[in-house]
Design a protein around this motif. Structure first.
Motif, short mmCIF file in Angstrom:
data_model
loop_
_atom_site.label_atom_id
_atom_site.label_comp_id
_atom_site.label_asym_id
_atom_site.label_seq_id
_atom_site.Cartn_x
_atom_site.Cartn_y
_atom_site.Cartn_z
N PHE A 152 8.66 21.06 7.61
CA PHE A 152 9.59 21.57 6.61
C PHE A 152 8.94 22.68 5.79
CE2 PHE A 152 12.20 17.89 7.42
CZ PHE A 152 13.46 18.38 7.21
N ALA A 153 7.65 22.58 5.52
CA ALA A 153 6.96 23.59 4.72
C ALA A 153 6.90 24.92 5.44
CB ALA A 153 5.56 23.11 4.38
N LYS A 154 6.86 24.91 6.77
CA LYS A 154 6.81 26.15 7.54
C LYS A 154 8.20 26.74 7.76
CE LYS A 154 2.58 25.15 10.03
NZ LYS A 154 1.97 24.94 11.34
N ALA A 155 9.23 26.05 7.34
CA ALA A 155 10.59 26.50 7.57
C ALA A 155 10.89 27.77 6.79
CB ALA A 155 11.57 25.42 7.14
N GLN A 156 11.78 28.58 7.34
CA GLN A 156 12.19 29.81 6.66
C GLN A 156 13.11 29.50 5.49
OE1 GLN A 156 13.94 32.09 9.80
NE2 GLN A 156 11.99 32.95 10.42
N LYS A 157 14.00 28.54 5.65
CA LYS A 157 14.98 28.27 4.59
C LYS A 157 15.23 26.78 4.41
CE LYS A 157 16.45 32.40 3.39
NZ LYS A 157 16.19 32.97 2.12
N THR A 158 15.08 26.34 3.21
CA THR A 158 15.49 25.01 2.79
C THR A 158 16.25 25.21 1.48
OG1 THR A 158 13.61 23.94 3.83
CG2 THR A 158 14.71 22.72 2.09
N VAL A 159 17.35 24.51 1.33
CA VAL A 159 18.18 24.64 0.13
C VAL A 159 18.37 23.26 -0.48
CG1 VAL A 159 20.33 25.51 -0.84
CG2 VAL A 159 19.41 26.58 1.22
N VAL A 160 18.08 23.13 -1.76
CA VAL A 160 18.34 21.91 -2.52
C VAL A 160 19.48 22.22 -3.46
CG1 VAL A 160 17.37 20.25 -4.15
CG2 VAL A 160 15.91 21.24 -2.37
N LYS A 214 19.85 36.81 -4.27
CA LYS A 214 18.46 37.11 -4.64
C LYS A 214 17.46 36.23 -3.87
CE LYS A 214 19.46 39.84 -8.24
NZ LYS A 214 19.06 41.19 -8.42
N GLU A 215 17.83 35.80 -2.66
CA GLU A 215 16.99 34.96 -1.81
C GLU A 215 16.63 33.60 -2.42
OE1 GLU A 215 16.04 35.75 1.43
OE2 GLU A 215 17.38 37.45 1.17
N ARG A 216 17.25 33.22 -3.53
CA ARG A 216 16.89 31.97 -4.21
C ARG A 216 18.07 31.10 -4.64
NH1 ARG A 216 12.47 31.15 -2.38
NH2 ARG A 216 10.72 32.38 -3.02
N VAL A 217 19.15 31.68 -5.11
CA VAL A 217 20.25 30.92 -5.70
C VAL A 217 21.36 30.77 -4.66
CG1 VAL A 217 21.96 30.83 -7.54
CG2 VAL A 217 19.68 31.77 -8.00
N SER A 218 21.76 29.51 -4.42
CA SER A 218 22.84 29.27 -3.46
C SER A 218 24.11 28.85 -4.19
CB SER A 218 22.44 28.20 -2.45
OG SER A 218 22.50 26.92 -3.02
N PHE A 219 25.24 29.29 -3.64
CA PHE A 219 26.57 28.87 -4.09
C PHE A 219 27.35 28.56 -2.82
CE2 PHE A 219 31.04 29.82 -4.74
CZ PHE A 219 31.32 28.99 -5.81
N ALA A 260 35.46 17.40 -0.41
CA ALA A 260 35.41 18.76 -0.92
C ALA A 260 34.29 18.89 -1.94
CB ALA A 260 36.74 19.14 -1.56
N GLY A 261 33.83 20.11 -2.11
CA GLY A 261 32.79 20.32 -3.10
C GLY A 261 32.50 21.79 -3.37
N ILE A 262 31.87 22.02 -4.49
CA ILE A 262 31.33 23.32 -4.87
C ILE A 262 29.90 23.03 -5.30
CG2 ILE A 262 31.45 25.22 -6.52
CD1 ILE A 262 34.46 24.69 -6.69
N THR A 263 28.93 23.66 -4.62
CA THR A 263 27.54 23.37 -4.94
C THR A 263 26.82 24.59 -5.50
OG1 THR A 263 26.58 23.93 -2.78
CG2 THR A 263 27.45 21.70 -3.04
N LEU A 264 25.81 24.31 -6.30
CA LEU A 264 24.84 25.29 -6.77
C LEU A 264 23.47 24.77 -6.39
CD1 LEU A 264 26.07 26.26 -10.35
CD2 LEU A 264 26.06 27.70 -8.31
N GLY A 265 22.57 25.68 -5.99
CA GLY A 265 21.27 25.20 -5.58
C GLY A 265 20.21 26.27 -5.58
N ILE A 266 19.05 25.88 -5.08
CA ILE A 266 17.89 26.75 -5.01
C ILE A 266 17.41 26.78 -3.57
CG2 ILE A 266 15.50 27.09 -5.75
CD1 ILE A 266 16.26 25.59 -8.32
N ALA A 267 17.20 27.99 -3.03
CA ALA A 267 16.70 28.16 -1.67
C ALA A 267 15.23 28.52 -1.74
CB ALA A 267 17.47 29.27 -0.97
#
Length: 177
Positions: free
Chosen positions: A18-26, A129-134, A169-176
């Motif tokens: 997981f640490a070597k992964a290009q993208k993980t989103v919480v 900005k490569e960090r904030v997910s919606f 259904a959902g609307i999410t906010l997160g960090i990539a």
């Protein structure tokens, strides 16, 4: 002792992959607090067109005259259909779900409710900005509920909103990262 070493080795290998992964989103579902529930997700990119996601929920709400406390797990596999690499863009995702709730009504009747279900959602995820997910998502599902009544009768508990066909259904906010 050997089993503990094997388990720790497996966890370390999983962590390194997981640490070597290009993208993980919480991320967190912003609609969940409306129904006194916390719903959180971890999504991990597998390749440019797919990802896996694990969702966890906890609730402690009252529905009619019944207090519901418990948790659920929702694994899903996402197919990204857009030109952008996953986890960005339009997706289709089959999912499974397991629910475990403890119920208590005003008459102090108690029951345990377990549910197993599956469904299909569609949605769109944006990464800013490569960090904030919606993200937004919705789709149908079906859940089969098993009610184990400890005191009272089955008719004392309304499982209609959980049993059978449902809408997720959902609307999410997160960090990539």
């Amino acid at each position: 002792m050997k089993n503990k070493i094997t388990l720790i080795s497996f966890i370390l290998l999983l962590s390194v992959s997981f640490a070597k992964a290009q993208k993980t989103v919480v991320k967190a579902n912003m609609l969940s607090p409306l129904v006194r529930t916390g719903s959180f997700f971890v999504e991990h990119q597998l390749n440019d067109n797919s990802s896996i996601q694990l969702g966890l929920l906890y609730t402690g709400k009252t529905w009619d005259d019944t207090q519901i406390r418990g948790w659920g797990v929702t694994p899903e596999y996402r197919f990204y259909l857009s030109d952008s690499p996953a986890p960005k863009g339009f997706f289709v995702a089959p999912y499974a779900r397991y629910l475990h709730f403890e119920l208590e009504n005003e008459a102090n009747n108690e029951a345990k409710m377990n549910g197993l279900g599956a469904g299909l959602i569609i949605g769109q995820q944006y990464i800013f900005k490569e960090r904030v997910s919606f993200e937004w998502f919705f789709g149908p599902g079906y859940t089969n509920i098993d009610l184990d009544v400890e005191s009272g009768a089955e008719d004392d508990f309304d499982t209609g909103s959980w049993d059978g066909f449902t809408l997720r259904a959902g609307i999410t906010l997160g960090i990539a990262f």
